[in-house]
Motif scaffolding. Structure first.
Motif, PDB file in Angstrom:
ATOM      1  N   ARG A 110     -12.044   5.857  82.563  1.00  0.00           N
ATOM      2  CA  ARG A 110     -12.297   6.676  81.345  1.00  0.00           C
ATOM      3  C   ARG A 110     -13.875   6.725  81.314  1.00  0.00           C
ATOM      4  O   ARG A 110     -14.626   8.042  81.086  1.00  0.00           O
ATOM      5  CB  ARG A 110     -11.768   6.314  80.016  1.00  0.00           C
ATOM      6  CG  ARG A 110     -11.133   7.273  79.621  1.00  0.00           C
ATOM      7  CD  ARG A 110     -10.338   7.134  78.241  1.00  0.00           C
ATOM      8  NE  ARG A 110     -11.212   6.849  77.124  1.00  0.00           N
ATOM      9  CZ  ARG A 110     -10.925   6.046  76.421  1.00  0.00           C
ATOM     10  NH1 ARG A 110      -9.523   5.570  76.235  1.00  0.00           N
ATOM     11  NH2 ARG A 110     -11.384   5.711  75.119  1.00  0.00           N
ATOM     12  N   LYS A 113     -15.303   8.710  84.239  1.00  0.00           N
ATOM     13  CA  LYS A 113     -15.163  10.290  83.827  1.00  0.00           C
ATOM     14  C   LYS A 113     -16.301  10.747  82.901  1.00  0.00           C
ATOM     15  O   LYS A 113     -17.093  11.682  83.297  1.00  0.00           O
ATOM     16  CB  LYS A 113     -14.029  10.743  83.327  1.00  0.00           C
ATOM     17  CG  LYS A 113     -12.805  11.299  84.412  1.00  0.00           C
ATOM     18  CD  LYS A 113     -11.863  11.815  83.492  1.00  0.00           C
ATOM     19  CE  LYS A 113     -10.823  12.257  84.688  1.00  0.00           C
ATOM     20  NZ  LYS A 113      -9.427  12.126  84.056  1.00  0.00           N
ATOM     21  N   GLN A 114     -16.438   9.939  81.918  1.00  0.00           N
ATOM     22  CA  GLN A 114     -17.348  10.446  80.751  1.00  0.00           C
ATOM     23  C   GLN A 114     -18.789  10.346  81.371  1.00  0.00           C
ATOM     24  O   GLN A 114     -19.642  11.388  81.171  1.00  0.00           O
ATOM     25  CB  GLN A 114     -17.305   9.370  79.625  1.00  0.00           C
ATOM     26  CG  GLN A 114     -17.964   9.583  78.498  1.00  0.00           C
ATOM     27  CD  GLN A 114     -17.881   8.359  77.577  1.00  0.00           C
ATOM     28  OE1 GLN A 114     -16.992   7.884  77.659  1.00  0.00           O
ATOM     29  NE2 GLN A 114     -18.582   8.362  76.541  1.00  0.00           N
TER      30      GLN A 114
END
Ligand SMILES: Nc1ncnc2c1ncn2[C@@H]1O[C@H](COP(=O)(O)OP(=O)(O)O)[C@@H](O)[C@H]1O
Ligand SMILES: [Mg+2]
Length: 340
Positions: A110, A113-114
């Motif tokens: 996560r 991706k960020q």
């Protein structure tokens, strides 16, 4: 304040070639050091030692508070490196390259991706994010490379000739991105052959030649050291030269330099703006109307030439830098090279 980068007496020999002979550097946290030097001066060798890729034969260096020889892992955890050759995987897209690094750093999918999104945005690569890196222009590739070195948000980054071979627009864009890092508190060591780049970007400059730091200081200090600003007055009639010499004698301790061919007289400008106004008034009172009246600032070119006896980027020793350019050097760069 402890320096974010500190090196003392670094020596390195390749076979019987002494590439570095006692390099000293000190970079306060949150500042930019420009390491300026011609091809073969020892810039890349210095960067490789400070980033733990190469061991010095002698000397001591500390980066982000850690000893490069005794604590290489801690050093690596605190630095970003953009090498002279782009290190991105050509087959992967920009986004995949950044996400891969993030995952390898155990940032989690996560977060990966960020972080990739943040960096793509910051480096103006969002539109090209899903194209393979092999389709990127030279400037885009360097931006991706710089972004890749920032995935871990390191406090210290090393940029080895980050803009060599880039066109002016890409170079300016990259300068902005580097400045942004500095504004966020990152310490930057950047090597360059471009005087303009050192002048624009660096708080302090270390001039390196044949494996030694031969001068360091702020760009302004270095310029002052080689003479500082000069006031130049040109007249159309040779008969006026004597008057100009008399007037300029009044604003400088040094004897004016006279260029008879160009009917120009110059002196070092010690007294600043006030002296200029005085000269202008006295010349008018003496009935002399200058054809040209100019303050010539010394440039990093003057500094480099005075220190090394060479013009920048002109040392064609066929060293390992020759493949560095991803595009042809711009005309300005050629000019520097051709001036040798
Ligand atoms: N692996 C190597 N083996 C032998 N000589 C090398 C090696 N790497 C660099 N050199 C030489 O050491 C000198 C300094 O190189 P380098 O640090 O790459 O300079 P710069 O980055 O300033 O152009 C050059 O003369 C270069 O040819
Ligand atoms: Mg190099």
């Amino acid at each position: 304040m402890q320096e974010a980068i500190y090196a003392e007496g670094i020596c390195k020999r390749y076979g019987d070639y002494q590439a570095l002979s006692g390099v000293n550097l000190a970079v306060p946290a949150g500042t930019v050091l420009g390491v300026l030097g011609p091809n073969g001066a020892g810039k890349t060798t210095t960067v490789r030692i400070l980033t733990t890729l190469l061991s010095p034969d002698q000397g001591y260096a500390r980066v982000a508070g850690y000893d490069v020889l005794k604590q290489p892992r801690e050093v690596r955890r605190n630095i970003g490196l953009t090498g002279q050759y782009a290190a991105v995987d050509e087959r992967l897209t920009g986004r995949e390259n950044l996400q891969l690094i993030s995952v390898l750093l155990h940032q989690g999918r996560r977060r990966a991706k960020q972080r990739a999104n943040e960096l793509l945005e910051k480096f103006s690569l969002t539109a090209a994010a899903d194209r393979p890196a092999k389709t990127y222009s030279g400037g885009m590739r360097r931006r991706l490379d710089l972004a890749a070195s920032l995935v871990a948000s390191p406090p210290v980054i090393f940029l080895d000739e980050p803009t060599t071979g880039l066109d002016l627009t890409s170079r300016l864009a990259l300068w902005d991105m580097i400045r942004e890092q500095v504004n966020e508190g990152v310490t930057v060591l950047l090597t360059t052959q471009y005087l303009e780049e050192a002048d624009q970007l660096a708080d302090r400059v270390a001039v390196i030649d044949t494996g030694k730091v031969i001068a360091d200081g702020t760009p302004d200090e270095l310029k002052r050291r080689v003479g500082g600003d000069r006031l130049e007055v040109s007249v159309s009639s040779p008969a006026d030269l004597a008057t100009v010499v008399r007037v300029l004698c009044g604003v400088s301790f040094e004897a004016p330099k006279v260029d008879e061919e160009n009917r120009t007289v110059s002196v070092p400008l010690g007294g600043g703006i006030k002296a200029i106004a005085g000269v202008s008034g006295e010349l008018a009172a003496a009935g002399v109307e200058p054809e040209d009246f100019a303050v010539r600032r010394s440039s990093m070119d003057d500094v480099f030439l005075a220190l090394t006896g060479k013009t920048a980027g002109g040392d064609e020793d066929g060293s390992n830098d020759s493949g560095a350019a991803t595009g042809g050097p711009s005309t300005g760069e050629r000019k520097q090279e051709a001036a040798v």
